[in-house]
Design an enzyme around this catalytic site. Structure first.
Site, mmCIF file in Angstrom:
data_model
loop_
_atom_site.group_PDB
_atom_site.id
_atom_site.type_symbol
_atom_site.label_atom_id
_atom_site.label_comp_id
_atom_site.label_asym_id
_atom_site.label_seq_id
_atom_site.Cartn_x
_atom_site.Cartn_y
_atom_site.Cartn_z
ATOM 1 N N SER A 29 0.834 -1.197 0.000
ATOM 2 C CA SER A 29 0.000 0.000 0.000
ATOM 3 C C SER A 29 0.880 1.264 0.000
ATOM 4 O O SER A 29 1.734 1.398 -0.884
ATOM 5 C CB SER A 29 -0.971 -0.058 1.186
ATOM 6 O OG SER A 29 -2.028 0.840 0.985
ATOM 7 N N ASP B 46 -9.267 -4.846 -5.544
ATOM 8 C CA ASP B 46 -8.666 -3.634 -4.995
ATOM 9 C C ASP B 46 -9.057 -2.443 -5.876
ATOM 10 O O ASP B 46 -8.721 -2.426 -7.058
ATOM 11 C CB ASP B 46 -7.138 -3.800 -4.957
ATOM 12 C CG ASP B 46 -6.454 -2.677 -4.200
ATOM 13 O OD1 ASP B 46 -7.078 -1.616 -3.992
ATOM 14 O OD2 ASP B 46 -5.277 -2.868 -3.823
ATOM 15 N N HIS C 258 -7.738 -5.454 -0.921
ATOM 16 C CA HIS C 258 -6.586 -4.690 -0.459
ATOM 17 C C HIS C 258 -6.193 -5.183 0.938
ATOM 18 O O HIS C 258 -7.032 -5.297 1.815
ATOM 19 C CB HIS C 258 -6.955 -3.203 -0.422
ATOM 20 C CG HIS C 258 -5.780 -2.303 -0.323
ATOM 21 N ND1 HIS C 258 -5.005 -1.966 -1.415
ATOM 22 C CD2 HIS C 258 -5.216 -1.674 0.741
ATOM 23 C CE1 HIS C 258 -4.032 -1.164 -1.028
ATOM 24 N NE2 HIS C 258 -4.130 -0.968 0.273
#
Ligand SMILES: *[C@@H]1O[C@H](CO)[C@@H](O)[C@H](O)[C@H]1NC(C)=O
Length: 343
Positions: free
Chosen positions: A182, A284, A314
């Site tokens: 991320s 995601d 995610h």
């Protein structure tokens, strides 16, 4: 059903209800901690962000210790050394993975329990010496503080880490990777770009591992629209807030730190970027930005690999009950081995 050109757009990920519940709880805690006046309620969020200390005794075959780099800005790293490997094979060396945790540049830390588990697992199963970075967070510290911290960690590794008692002799600084999930994946890329300005004597970067990297822009992509409601951890409301908290005041999401190949992007044609692995999840909302990042690297002649897990949300690696976790480890191991063999 009309063909949207994206068969999974309206489906939902196949997740155990316990995982769903946990994700919703974390998303709720993040949501209430991100205040409308652009401050972050750390005291509140720390109630759900469980921390753990380093362990000099091996835990799951890995020992860990913390190394302070600059106490003035609370910059430190947690070092993970797999003990089974280092004790049995004295001649073989291990690659070094510098890891940046995720959390939208705003939350979580190198000593968050889930990152501690994650890094320990990487250290053991790749195997590698993992150096997890506790960088400064936004909005208290905005761009480029996080990138500065990343570069300063690489400089420390290059010049001083071999004098640290706990640093194992088997760590091969010539096989160094930057990795992160991320926001940490964004950091891994941007730190690798900035590393071009440094001349290291011992350290050599040979790979970037960008796990569901946090990239963005002003445009709303198809996946952001389609997946907004089913993935609370990366809703548009939250990601917009994170960019606003991280980027310099007054700039928008087309800032080059967010939109790496957008209209304000820096020209990376002449920049040396190590081979990059981009890991993308089918569920995601950020996947379009991530694919564009991969395509941008390829277009500029960089070595890049795209790995897509269709049924993945995610932050999937946080939930060990999801079986994609072991596939993920295999893919990272293969990448590390391939790049090590070439170096
Ligand atoms: C932001 O809001 C919080 C909670 O409402 C308040 O305690 C804090 O003082 C505010 N900060 C600023 C800089 O306005």
């Amino acid at each position: 059903m009309p063909d949207s050109g994206n068969p999974e757009a309206k489906a939902s990920p196949n997740l155990p209800w316990t995982t769903r519940l946990l994700m919703s709880a974390v998303a709720f805690a993040v949501d209430v901690s991100c205040r409308p006046n652009m401050t972050f309620n750390r005291r509140l969020f720390n109630l759900v962000d469980l921390k753990c200390s380093a362990s000099s005794q091996p835990k799951n075959g890995v020992k860990s210790s913390d190394i302070v780099i600059d106490s003035g800005r609370n910059l430190w790293v947690r070092l993970y050394t797999p003990t089974n490997v280092t004790e049995t094979s004295t001649t073989s060396s291990l690659p070094v993975i510098v890891y940046f945790h995720g959390g939208g540049f705003v939350l979580l830390a190198a000593n968050s329990k889930r990152f501690d588990d994650h890094c320990r697992r990487l250290a053991k199963e790749i195997p590698a010496v993992v150096i997890s970075v506790n960088y400064r967070l936004a909005p208290e510290n905005r761009y480029p503080s996080q990138y500065d911290d990343g570069i300063d960690v690489l400089k420390f590794i290059d010049s001083k880490i071999s004098t640290v008692e706990d640093f194992p002799d088997c760590a091969d600084l010539k096989r160094c990777f930057v990795a992160g999930d991320s926001a940490g994946g964004n950091l891994a890329h941007n730190v690798a770009v900035r590393a071009n300005e440094c001349s290291f004597s011992k350290l050599k970067l040979i790979g970037v591992i960008a796990i569901q990297p946090f990239f963005g822009g002003e445009e709303r992509t198809q996946s952001e629209e389609d997946l907004n409601d089913i993935t609370p951890l990366v809703s548009l409301k939250l990601t917009d807030w994170m960019w606003k908290a991280f980027l310099p005041e007054g700039s928008d999401r087309d800032h080059p730190a967010a939109n790496t190949f957008g209209k304000n992007a820096i020209d990376i044609s002449g920049v040396d970027i190590p081979a990059t692995m981009v890991i993308v999840g089918g569920f995601d909302p950020l996947k379009v930005w991530q694919k564009r990042h991969y395509e941008g690297l390829k277009r500029h002649g960089k070595e890049a690999y795209l790995i897509v897990y269709p049924n993945v949300v995610h932050g999937f690696y946080f939930f060990p009950e999801l079986h994609q976790g072991s596939l993920f480890i295999d893919n990272v191991r293969n990448f590390v081995q391939d790049q090590s063999a070439k170096s």
